[in-house]
Design a protein around this motif. Structure first.
Motif, mmCIF file in Angstrom:
data_model
loop_
_atom_site.group_PDB
_atom_site.id
_atom_site.type_symbol
_atom_site.label_atom_id
_atom_site.label_comp_id
_atom_site.label_asym_id
_atom_site.label_seq_id
_atom_site.Cartn_x
_atom_site.Cartn_y
_atom_site.Cartn_z
ATOM 1 N N THR A 139 -4.286 9.226 -6.829
ATOM 2 C CA THR A 139 -5.146 8.172 -6.677
ATOM 3 C C THR A 139 -5.362 7.377 -5.592
ATOM 4 O O THR A 139 -6.403 7.156 -5.054
ATOM 5 C CB THR A 139 -4.607 6.992 -7.743
ATOM 6 O OG1 THR A 139 -4.512 7.585 -9.175
ATOM 7 C CG2 THR A 139 -5.779 5.841 -7.984
ATOM 8 N N ALA A 140 -4.484 7.443 -4.841
ATOM 9 C CA ALA A 140 -4.205 6.708 -3.416
ATOM 10 C C ALA A 140 -5.148 7.600 -2.533
ATOM 11 O O ALA A 140 -5.912 7.184 -1.584
ATOM 12 C CB ALA A 140 -2.873 6.501 -2.813
ATOM 13 N N ALA A 163 -8.562 6.587 -0.802
ATOM 14 C CA ALA A 163 -8.655 6.723 0.792
ATOM 15 C C ALA A 163 -9.885 7.505 1.099
ATOM 16 O O ALA A 163 -10.553 7.328 2.125
ATOM 17 C CB ALA A 163 -7.403 7.525 1.201
ATOM 18 N N GLY A 164 -10.232 8.721 0.531
ATOM 19 C CA GLY A 164 -11.045 9.422 0.622
ATOM 20 C C GLY A 164 -12.431 8.564 0.235
ATOM 21 O O GLY A 164 -13.560 8.805 1.483
ATOM 22 N N VAL A 201 0.886 -1.160 -0.003
ATOM 23 C CA VAL A 201 0.010 0.048 -0.051
ATOM 24 C C VAL A 201 0.863 1.198 -0.022
ATOM 25 O O VAL A 201 0.577 2.159 -0.647
ATOM 26 C CB VAL A 201 -1.038 0.007 1.195
ATOM 27 C CG1 VAL A 201 -1.665 1.423 1.230
ATOM 28 C CG2 VAL A 201 -2.061 -1.279 0.933
ATOM 29 N N SER A 202 2.110 1.232 0.847
ATOM 30 C CA SER A 202 2.920 2.575 0.654
ATOM 31 C C SER A 202 3.676 2.561 -0.560
ATOM 32 O O SER A 202 3.668 3.794 -1.124
ATOM 33 C CB SER A 202 3.961 2.234 1.983
ATOM 34 O OG SER A 202 3.497 2.213 3.154
ATOM 35 N N ARG A 203 3.990 1.641 -1.132
ATOM 36 C CA ARG A 203 4.337 1.809 -2.399
ATOM 37 C C ARG A 203 3.636 2.254 -3.615
ATOM 38 O O ARG A 203 3.885 3.383 -4.441
ATOM 39 C CB ARG A 203 5.107 0.329 -3.064
ATOM 40 C CG ARG A 203 6.490 0.062 -2.535
ATOM 41 C CD ARG A 203 7.198 -1.071 -3.229
ATOM 42 N NE ARG A 203 6.194 -2.262 -3.305
ATOM 43 C CZ ARG A 203 6.084 -2.939 -2.217
ATOM 44 N NH1 ARG A 203 6.726 -3.191 -1.206
ATOM 45 N NH2 ARG A 203 5.216 -4.123 -2.372
ATOM 46 N N TYR A 204 2.259 1.593 -3.538
ATOM 47 C CA TYR A 204 1.331 2.308 -4.582
ATOM 48 C C TYR A 204 0.917 3.681 -4.293
ATOM 49 O O TYR A 204 0.671 4.684 -5.194
ATOM 50 C CB TYR A 204 0.042 1.326 -4.118
ATOM 51 C CG TYR A 204 -1.214 1.871 -5.108
ATOM 52 C CD1 TYR A 204 -0.990 1.560 -6.543
ATOM 53 C CD2 TYR A 204 -2.046 2.590 -4.689
ATOM 54 C CE1 TYR A 204 -1.770 1.866 -7.308
ATOM 55 C CE2 TYR A 204 -2.950 3.025 -5.751
ATOM 56 C CZ TYR A 204 -3.096 2.594 -7.276
ATOM 57 O OH TYR A 204 -3.936 3.027 -7.828
ATOM 58 N N ALA A 205 0.848 4.168 -2.717
ATOM 59 C CA ALA A 205 0.829 5.507 -2.768
ATOM 60 C C ALA A 205 1.701 6.268 -3.078
ATOM 61 O O ALA A 205 1.540 7.488 -3.285
ATOM 62 C CB ALA A 205 0.505 5.664 -1.031
#
Length: 129
Positions: free
Chosen positions: A110-111, A115-116, A100-104
């Motif tokens: 987009t992340a 998240a929103g 998830v961190s790498r994707y963010a």
């Protein structure tokens, strides 16, 4: 045109989040047998301790010593299984968090949108009553 591209990005991001959630759910399912084994071991330990306690009341001090040794052995075994289960769960959580961190990092906008959306969905579920 920008709207179509934005919808495409959101669709891709939604699929990636769905895949990530599916992967995490699969990893949690993989950890379930370890927890079941742990539960079975704890139940067996309790049954064995109860049986040894009954024996100890009729057999005297030697049985009490044997019961203590057996309980310690079972407690060590249960402790080892708990440690293994905790380690497995921690490693799987760390891998999912890393993904998830790498994707963010790669897709910050987009992340943020995902998240929103997730936050809005959770708030809706909590406050709909």
């Amino acid at each position: 045109m920008d709207q179509q591209r934005g919808e495409g990005v959101m669709g891709d991001a939604t699929r990636k989040v769905g895949d990530t959630v599916s992967d995490l759910a699969a990893k949690i399912d993989q950890a379930k047998p370890v927890f079941r084994d742990l539960q079975a071991s704890a139940g067996a330990a309790i049954d064995k301790a109860a049986g040894l306690a009954r024996d100890a009341s009729s057999a005297g001090i030697q049985a009490v010593a044997q019961a203590g040794d057996a309980i310690q052995g079972v407690a060590r075994e249960v402790g080892n299984k708990v440690d293994q289960a905790a380690t497995t769960a921690y490693q799987q959580g760390a891998r999912a968090g890393g993904y998830v961190s790498r994707y963010a990092e790669e897709q910050p906008l987009t992340a943020l949108l995902i998240a929103g959306a997730i936050g809005y969905g959770l708030a809706y579920l909590i406050h709909r009553n």
